[in-house]
Design a protein around this motif. Sequence first.
Motif, PDB file in Angstrom:
ATOM      1  N   THR A 280       0.824  -1.219   0.000  1.00 10.68           N
ATOM      2  CA  THR A 280       0.000   0.000   0.000  1.00 10.68           C
ATOM      3  C   THR A 280       0.857   1.268   0.000  1.00 10.68           C
ATOM      4  OG1 THR A 280      -0.268  -0.017   2.414  1.00 10.68           O
ATOM      5  CG2 THR A 280      -1.950  -1.140   1.115  1.00 10.68           C
ATOM      6  N   ALA A 281       2.066   1.185   0.585  1.00 13.12           N
ATOM      7  CA  ALA A 281       3.001   2.307   0.472  1.00 13.12           C
ATOM      8  C   ALA A 281       3.400   2.480  -0.981  1.00 13.12           C
ATOM      9  CB  ALA A 281       4.239   2.062   1.341  1.00 13.12           C
ATOM     10  N   LEU A 282       3.583   1.351  -1.649  1.00  6.29           N
ATOM     11  CA  LEU A 282       3.924   1.377  -3.074  1.00  6.29           C
ATOM     12  C   LEU A 282       2.825   2.085  -3.874  1.00  6.29           C
ATOM     13  CD1 LEU A 282       5.440  -1.527  -5.101  1.00  6.29           C
ATOM     14  CD2 LEU A 282       3.498  -0.286  -5.989  1.00  6.29           C
ATOM     15  N   LEU A 283       1.574   1.798  -3.546  1.00  4.46           N
ATOM     16  CA  LEU A 283       0.467   2.431  -4.266  1.00  4.46           C
ATOM     17  C   LEU A 283       0.456   3.940  -4.035  1.00  4.46           C
ATOM     18  CD1 LEU A 283      -2.443  -0.142  -3.722  1.00  4.46           C
ATOM     19  CD2 LEU A 283      -0.983   0.136  -5.731  1.00  4.46           C
ATOM     20  N   GLU A 284       0.685   4.339  -2.787  1.00  7.98           N
ATOM     21  CA  GLU A 284       0.754   5.776  -2.491  1.00  7.98           C
ATOM     22  C   GLU A 284       1.843   6.429  -3.345  1.00  7.98           C
ATOM     23  OE1 GLU A 284      -0.878   7.894   0.198  1.00  7.98           O
ATOM     24  OE2 GLU A 284      -2.307   6.372  -0.457  1.00  7.98           O
TER      25      GLU A 284
ATOM     26  N   GLN B  31       3.723   6.231   2.450  1.00 10.41           N
ATOM     27  CA  GLN B  31       3.305   5.765   3.776  1.00 10.41           C
ATOM     28  C   GLN B  31       2.178   4.756   3.621  1.00 10.41           C
ATOM     29  OE1 GLN B  31       2.700   9.466   6.066  1.00 10.41           O
ATOM     30  NE2 GLN B  31       4.693   9.054   7.004  1.00 10.41           N
ATOM     31  N   PRO B  32       2.330   3.589   4.277  1.00 13.68           N
ATOM     32  CA  PRO B  32       1.337   2.522   4.107  1.00 13.68           C
ATOM     33  C   PRO B  32      -0.083   2.954   4.499  1.00 13.68           C
ATOM     34  CG  PRO B  32       3.311   1.671   5.142  1.00 13.68           C
ATOM     35  CD  PRO B  32       3.466   3.160   5.104  1.00 13.68           C
ATOM     36  N   ARG B  33      -1.055   2.314   3.856  1.00 14.09           N
ATOM     37  CA  ARG B  33      -2.464   2.578   4.152  1.00 14.09           C
ATOM     38  C   ARG B  33      -2.967   1.571   5.180  1.00 14.09           C
ATOM     39  NH1 ARG B  33      -4.520   2.704  -2.158  1.00 14.09           N
ATOM     40  NH2 ARG B  33      -3.397   4.605  -2.764  1.00 14.09           N
ATOM     41  N   VAL B  34      -3.990   1.977   5.884  1.00 10.16           N
ATOM     42  CA  VAL B  34      -4.662   1.067   6.809  1.00 10.16           C
ATOM     43  C   VAL B  34      -5.432   0.025   5.991  1.00 10.16           C
ATOM     44  CG1 VAL B  34      -6.392   0.887   8.630  1.00 10.16           C
ATOM     45  CG2 VAL B  34      -4.880   2.870   8.555  1.00 10.16           C
ATOM     46  N   LYS B  35      -5.304  -1.243   6.391  1.00  7.31           N
ATOM     47  CA  LYS B  35      -6.052  -2.319   5.736  1.00  7.31           C
ATOM     48  C   LYS B  35      -6.956  -2.986   6.767  1.00  7.31           C
ATOM     49  CE  LYS B  35      -2.135  -4.156   3.920  1.00  7.31           C
ATOM     50  NZ  LYS B  35      -1.282  -5.066   3.111  1.00  7.31           N
TER      51      LYS B  35
ATOM     52  N   ILE C 199       6.467  -3.342  19.732  1.00  4.09           N
ATOM     53  CA  ILE C 199       6.382  -2.908  18.324  1.00  4.09           C
ATOM     54  C   ILE C 199       5.545  -3.904  17.520  1.00  4.09           C
ATOM     55  CG2 ILE C 199       7.672  -2.412  16.216  1.00  4.09           C
ATOM     56  CD1 ILE C 199      10.127  -1.805  18.010  1.00  4.09           C
ATOM     57  N   SER C 200       5.839  -5.202  17.713  1.00  2.00           N
ATOM     58  CA  SER C 200       5.251  -6.246  16.867  1.00  2.00           C
ATOM     59  C   SER C 200       3.728  -6.223  16.904  1.00  2.00           C
ATOM     60  CB  SER C 200       5.735  -7.626  17.322  1.00  2.00           C
ATOM     61  OG  SER C 200       7.120  -7.711  17.156  1.00  2.00           O
ATOM     62  N   GLY C 201       3.149  -6.212  15.728  1.00  2.00           N
ATOM     63  CA  GLY C 201       1.700  -6.306  15.612  1.00  2.00           C
ATOM     64  C   GLY C 201       0.967  -5.031  15.978  1.00  2.00           C
ATOM     65  N   LYS C 202       1.699  -3.955  16.248  1.00  2.00           N
ATOM     66  CA  LYS C 202       1.034  -2.723  16.714  1.00  2.00           C
ATOM     67  C   LYS C 202       1.172  -1.580  15.720  1.00  2.00           C
ATOM     68  CE  LYS C 202       1.326  -3.879  21.609  1.00  2.00           C
ATOM     69  NZ  LYS C 202       1.868  -5.255  21.459  1.00  2.00           N
ATOM     70  N   THR C 203       1.458  -1.923  14.483  1.00  2.00           N
ATOM     71  CA  THR C 203       1.667  -0.876  13.487  1.00  2.00           C
ATOM     72  C   THR C 203       0.829  -1.164  12.242  1.00  2.00           C
ATOM     73  OG1 THR C 203       3.582  -2.121  12.687  1.00  2.00           O
ATOM     74  CG2 THR C 203       4.023  -0.345  14.236  1.00  2.00           C
ATOM     75  N   ILE C 204       0.694  -0.138  11.395  1.00  2.00           N
ATOM     76  CA  ILE C 204      -0.128  -0.283  10.188  1.00  2.00           C
ATOM     77  C   ILE C 204       0.467  -1.318   9.243  1.00  2.00           C
ATOM     78  CG2 ILE C 204      -0.834   0.928   8.069  1.00  2.00           C
ATOM     79  CD1 ILE C 204      -1.306   3.419   9.821  1.00  2.00           C
ATOM     80  N   CYS C 205       1.777  -1.280   9.052  1.00  2.00           N
ATOM     81  CA  CYS C 205       2.385  -2.235   8.129  1.00  2.00           C
ATOM     82  C   CYS C 205       3.369  -3.131   8.870  1.00  2.00           C
ATOM     83  CB  CYS C 205       3.071  -1.521   6.958  1.00  2.00           C
ATOM     84  SG  CYS C 205       4.765  -0.984   7.263  1.00  2.00           S
ATOM     85  N   ALA C 206       4.038  -3.986   8.136  1.00  2.00           N
ATOM     86  CA  ALA C 206       4.896  -5.001   8.754  1.00  2.00           C
ATOM     87  C   ALA C 206       6.324  -4.522   8.998  1.00  2.00           C
ATOM     88  CB  ALA C 206       4.908  -6.260   7.884  1.00  2.00           C
TER      89      ALA C 206
END
Lengths: 167, 426
Positions: free
Chosen positions: B178-182, B190-194, B387-394
């Motif tokens: 999704t960052a790529l799409l932006e 910046q990654p999008r929320v999914k 940090i793990s699992g608490k962000t919009i992207c990986a």
Amino acid sequence: MEQELNDNAPRFSPEALARTEEIFKRYPPEHREAALMPILHLAQREFGGWLSPEALDYVARFMKLAPIRVHEVASFYTMYNLKRVGRYHIQVCTNISCWLCGSDAIVEALRARLGIGFGQTSADGRFTLAEVECLGACVNAPMLQINDDYHENLTPEKVVGIIDQLP
Amino acid sequence: MNQSAPIQIVFRNIHKADSHTLAVYLAGGGYKAVVRALARTPEEVIEEVKKSGIRGRGGAGFPAGIKWSFIPRVSHRPKYLVCNADEGEPGTCKDRDILRYDPHRLIEGMIIAGHAVGAERGYIYIRGEFFHESQRVEAAIRDAYAKGYLGENIFGKGIRFDLAIHLGGGAYVCGEETALLESLEGKKGQPRVKPPFPANVGLWGGPTVINNVETLASIPDIIEHGGAWYASLGVEKSTGTKIFSVSGHVNRPGNHEVAMGIPLKTLLETHAGGVRGGWDNLKGVIPGGSSSPILTRAACETVTMDYDSIAKAGSMLGSGAVIVLDRSVCVVRAIARLSRFYRHESCGQCTPCREGTGWLSQIMDRLEAGGGQRGDIELLEELCGNISGKTICALGDAAAMPVAGAIRAFREEFVHHVAHGRCMVE
């Protein structure tokens, strides 16, 4: 918004303008602003390897975008140089594969030969030395990039030879 | 089948002279599969790819046929196909060889994929530093247009498919789809929320499928020889071939295409010329790019290069970048370098990643420099958990995994650093 451009202001050459037409064709007409990144790359090539505030303003006017939109994009990506760089922009990868294969010695050889460190430009304006993250040539580590060209499978001796042979 | 035999599918052409040209690609049977695919319905093409079992070669390993089937057949917005050629995971450099040595294989795969999902426009998002590679791809696209393989009436079938490149600007995070799409839309990456996922709301809001270069370059052979044939290569749940970028302390670093499921030891000893100084000199292997947890030598004895085996060993196959460390390497120092990378590449959007990658890097540097404090190891572990699992992207997970993994596998080296202020090995 429309300002008179003085003679020294950056502006695209006719060849560059023709190139912008090719770039715009890649995107649907209603999404013209998608061309911003390639246009910035083109501007950097045209205007001496970096994007001055005047160059960014020119791109904003050219793209019909707010200057902040252009600045936001130009400052997010590391490849847009917002400070002047030397004629040869030397970017050395020190990430893991290159480090395992001896990038420390490559960096030392460059420092010794050029007399500058990371983030510095030589007094004659020929060289800028930069540390970069992985450039995707890991099986040919260590490597560096000078302007558009990758130099791979380096040794300190090879690096000095490459630098000394630059025109 | 014999997992150790070399087999070339994606890399079949790349050793030929002028392999990047249309003439050489056609002489090798190129653009036959796409004609076959266009004679079939999109559903049949997707079914074939599903049957192949091929999983995304960029790192996430999601089955490509299933990804394609998520694209709605009917959409009021245009549908798009995007190739992710933003190769940037440290250790990974396989897609570069496809781009520069066999761009037509990628283009053919994309035309087939475009037909399967009903996209009339495709983009190849290439990392900006691959300037010469991008010129090769651009030239190949021009040649494909000239032949009528691309454009408004491809292969005379009355189907439209336009293809163009888009150069990135040097941001690792843009490898996240999704960052790529932006970035493709001309914005900060910046990654999008999914959700919504790109299959429903992607490029300019249209349904979008995003596949890695290697995945798409595998498609012509899957169509040509059938999904069942492809699935017969490799092992269950990890079918087909995979290109492994083997770098670091081996005698013959390189990109090696082999059937999935090959023992790691065979890959290193047979294909990559062996570990520098012999197998006993091996310290550990980062098996799937910089974000995958390091494996100890003991694990390397038995692990096989497929999704399940590597996961069972506590790491992941990722992008297939195999980074080999011999016994001269200080694990703390190696991981500190990776932590610096993730700190540099965090896009700054999510607090746990923006702040956490900075802290990880600072503490790793402190340990490395001999200023480690009691409790630092526990602090690193706690940070990784926060940090793990608490962000919009990986990217946050990618930053945490190598640290947490190295502490798990080489805890004594970290303890030694704290206790003695220096490495065990240097």
